[in-house]
Scaffold this motif. Structure first.
Motif, PDB file in Angstrom:
ATOM      1  N   ILE A 106       0.953  -1.338   0.352  1.00 37.85           N
ATOM      2  CA  ILE A 106       0.023   0.325   0.044  1.00 37.85           C
ATOM      3  C   ILE A 106       0.885   1.073   0.023  1.00 37.85           C
ATOM      4  O   ILE A 106       1.331   1.443   1.111  1.00 37.85           O
ATOM      5  N   ARG A 107       1.107   1.804  -1.181  1.00 37.03           N
ATOM      6  CA  ARG A 107       1.688   3.463  -1.413  1.00 37.03           C
ATOM      7  C   ARG A 107       1.182   4.261  -1.062  1.00 37.03           C
ATOM      8  O   ARG A 107      -0.401   4.213  -1.127  1.00 37.03           O
ATOM      9  N   ASN A 108       1.991   5.166  -0.758  1.00 39.95           N
ATOM     10  CA  ASN A 108       1.515   6.890   0.034  1.00 39.95           C
ATOM     11  C   ASN A 108       1.149   6.514   1.687  1.00 39.95           C
ATOM     12  O   ASN A 108      -0.296   7.503   1.997  1.00 39.95           O
ATOM     13  N   LEU A 109       1.405   5.174   2.342  1.00 43.47           N
ATOM     14  CA  LEU A 109       1.493   5.715   3.861  1.00 43.47           C
ATOM     15  C   LEU A 109       2.102   6.510   4.921  1.00 43.47           C
ATOM     16  O   LEU A 109       3.177   5.134   5.484  1.00 43.47           O
ATOM     17  N   PRO A 112       3.831   6.298  10.826  1.00 42.35           N
ATOM     18  CA  PRO A 112       5.293   5.622  11.232  1.00 42.35           C
ATOM     19  C   PRO A 112       4.619   4.230  11.061  1.00 42.35           C
ATOM     20  O   PRO A 112       3.663   3.824  11.732  1.00 42.35           O
ATOM     21  N   LYS A 113       5.141   2.949  11.299  1.00 43.19           N
ATOM     22  CA  LYS A 113       4.673   1.684  11.533  1.00 43.19           C
ATOM     23  C   LYS A 113       4.050   1.212  12.459  1.00 43.19           C
ATOM     24  O   LYS A 113       2.697   0.434  12.425  1.00 43.19           O
ATOM     25  N   SER A 158       2.409 -10.677   8.816  1.00 40.48           N
ATOM     26  CA  SER A 158       3.235  -9.977   9.370  1.00 40.48           C
ATOM     27  C   SER A 158       3.752  -8.608   8.433  1.00 40.48           C
ATOM     28  O   SER A 158       2.541  -8.608   6.902  1.00 40.48           O
ATOM     29  N   PHE A 159       3.936  -7.389   8.637  1.00 40.02           N
ATOM     30  CA  PHE A 159       4.088  -6.427   7.327  1.00 40.02           C
ATOM     31  C   PHE A 159       5.439  -5.519   8.581  1.00 40.02           C
ATOM     32  O   PHE A 159       5.549  -5.564   9.129  1.00 40.02           O
ATOM     33  N   ALA A 160       5.710  -4.511   7.417  1.00 43.79           N
ATOM     34  CA  ALA A 160       6.747  -4.067   7.354  1.00 43.79           C
ATOM     35  C   ALA A 160       6.420  -2.552   6.666  1.00 43.79           C
ATOM     36  O   ALA A 160       5.587  -2.130   6.064  1.00 43.79           O
ATOM     37  N   HIS A 161       7.390  -1.271   7.296  1.00 39.50           N
ATOM     38  CA  HIS A 161       6.894   0.376   6.610  1.00 39.50           C
ATOM     39  C   HIS A 161       8.570   0.715   6.238  1.00 39.50           C
ATOM     40  O   HIS A 161       9.612   0.947   7.044  1.00 39.50           O
ATOM     41  N   THR A 165       5.883   3.236   2.260  1.00 38.92           N
ATOM     42  CA  THR A 165       5.062   1.985   1.864  1.00 38.92           C
ATOM     43  C   THR A 165       4.698   1.332   2.733  1.00 38.92           C
ATOM     44  O   THR A 165       5.584   0.739   3.535  1.00 38.92           O
ATOM     45  N   LEU A 166       3.405   0.178   2.840  1.00 34.02           N
ATOM     46  CA  LEU A 166       3.673  -0.683   3.569  1.00 34.02           C
ATOM     47  C   LEU A 166       3.364  -2.422   3.174  1.00 34.02           C
ATOM     48  O   LEU A 166       2.787  -2.169   1.751  1.00 34.02           O
ATOM     49  N   ILE A 167       4.241  -2.481   3.754  1.00 37.50           N
ATOM     50  CA  ILE A 167       4.295  -3.881   3.159  1.00 37.50           C
ATOM     51  C   ILE A 167       3.226  -5.386   4.151  1.00 37.50           C
ATOM     52  O   ILE A 167       4.406  -5.343   5.228  1.00 37.50           O
ATOM     53  N   ILE A 168       2.627  -5.930   3.384  1.00 32.29           N
ATOM     54  CA  ILE A 168       1.745  -6.690   4.232  1.00 32.29           C
ATOM     55  C   ILE A 168       1.830  -8.432   3.700  1.00 32.29           C
ATOM     56  O   ILE A 168       2.722  -8.437   2.607  1.00 32.29           O
ATOM     57  N   SER A 169       2.737  -9.373   4.687  1.00 37.07           N
ATOM     58  CA  SER A 169       3.078 -10.389   4.224  1.00 37.07           C
ATOM     59  C   SER A 169       1.997 -11.653   4.560  1.00 37.07           C
ATOM     60  O   SER A 169       1.823 -11.772   5.887  1.00 37.07           O
ATOM     61  N   TYR A 170       1.721 -12.679   3.915  1.00 40.36           N
ATOM     62  CA  TYR A 170       1.189 -13.680   4.483  1.00 40.36           C
ATOM     63  C   TYR A 170       1.413 -14.410   4.180  1.00 40.36           C
ATOM     64  O   TYR A 170       2.286 -15.131   2.828  1.00 40.36           O
ATOM     65  N   LYS A 171       2.128 -15.670   4.835  1.00 40.72           N
ATOM     66  CA  LYS A 171       3.298 -16.498   4.615  1.00 40.72           C
ATOM     67  C   LYS A 171       1.982 -17.888   3.790  1.00 40.72           C
ATOM     68  O   LYS A 171       0.882 -18.328   4.217  1.00 40.72           O
ATOM     69  N   LYS A 172       2.832 -18.523   2.655  1.00 40.63           N
ATOM     70  CA  LYS A 172       2.151 -19.481   1.905  1.00 40.63           C
ATOM     71  C   LYS A 172       1.619 -20.716   2.610  1.00 40.63           C
ATOM     72  O   LYS A 172       2.628 -21.361   2.892  1.00 40.63           O
TER      73      LYS A 172
END
Length: 203
Positions: A106-109, A112-113, A158-161, A165-172
């Protein structure tokens, strides 16, 4: 088992493949008229794009709906520079998977994390992004898990910033990884058409 059912429907769909610009482009036509278009990196087999198209009640093709990858910019926005200017700072949500995770950006966020919370709502079969400053809210599903009727697991999320950009990951889950591996084996059996200077023999 739903995973096997979905894999079988992919295997049984009418498929055509094209090699172009370092990508393997696969088009699926299902018995119900639904169409699926996917693009894979030929070196890594990573999924770059996944789009769906269904026919409407009158039998005409609807627009392509992007599930994975960047949505093509709206032609109206491209023609109107004022519109682009106005929308350029809006949050932009897109999915871009890795080999082991479903991943959304998600860009343009700019916050802070510690402002964000990302949670799983198992009963609603969705993930929810919230901000403590009430500036952003997003609810989204994971179609891959829905198609295979697999449960959502909060520990996989999990997520990182970084860089606004907020990067959200979901382990397959292992079932998805196994299915994707089997599908890749299947896709490599399709006779491919080459576009441009690609040498098909190397594939």
């Amino acid at each position: 088992m739903a995973v096997q059912c979905w894999l079988d429907s992919l295997k049984n769909a009418k498929k055509t493949a094209l090699l172009q610009d370092g990508k393997r482009k696969v088009h699926y036509l299902f018995f119900d008229g639904k169409e699926l278009a996917e693009e894979y990196d030929t070196k890594t087999d990573a999924l770059i794009v996944r789009k769906w198209r269904v026919k409407n009640a009158l039998g005409a093709h609807g627009p392509w709906e992007t599930e994975v990858g960047e949505t093509a910019p709206c032609t109206v926005a491209a023609l109107d520079p004022e519109l682009i200017k106005e929308n350029s700072s809006n949050p932009l949500f897109m999915r871009k998977d890795t080999k082991t995770s479903f991943q959304w950006r998600i860009r343009n966020l700019p916050y802070p994390k510690d402002v964000y919370t990302v949670s799983v709502e198992p009963t609603e079969r969705s993930c929810i992004v919230r901000t403590t400053n009430k500036k952003y809210y997003k609810k989204f599903s994971i179609p891959d898990l829905d198609r295979c009727q697999l449960p959502l697991d909060s520990s996989a999320l999990s997520f990182a910033h970084a860089n606004n950009t907020l990067i959200i990951s979901y382990k397959k889950p292992k079932e998805i990884l196994a299915m994707e591996q089997e599908l890749q084996t299947e896709l490599k059996k399709i006779k491919v058409t080459c576009d441009g200077d690609v040498d098909c023999k190397t594939q």
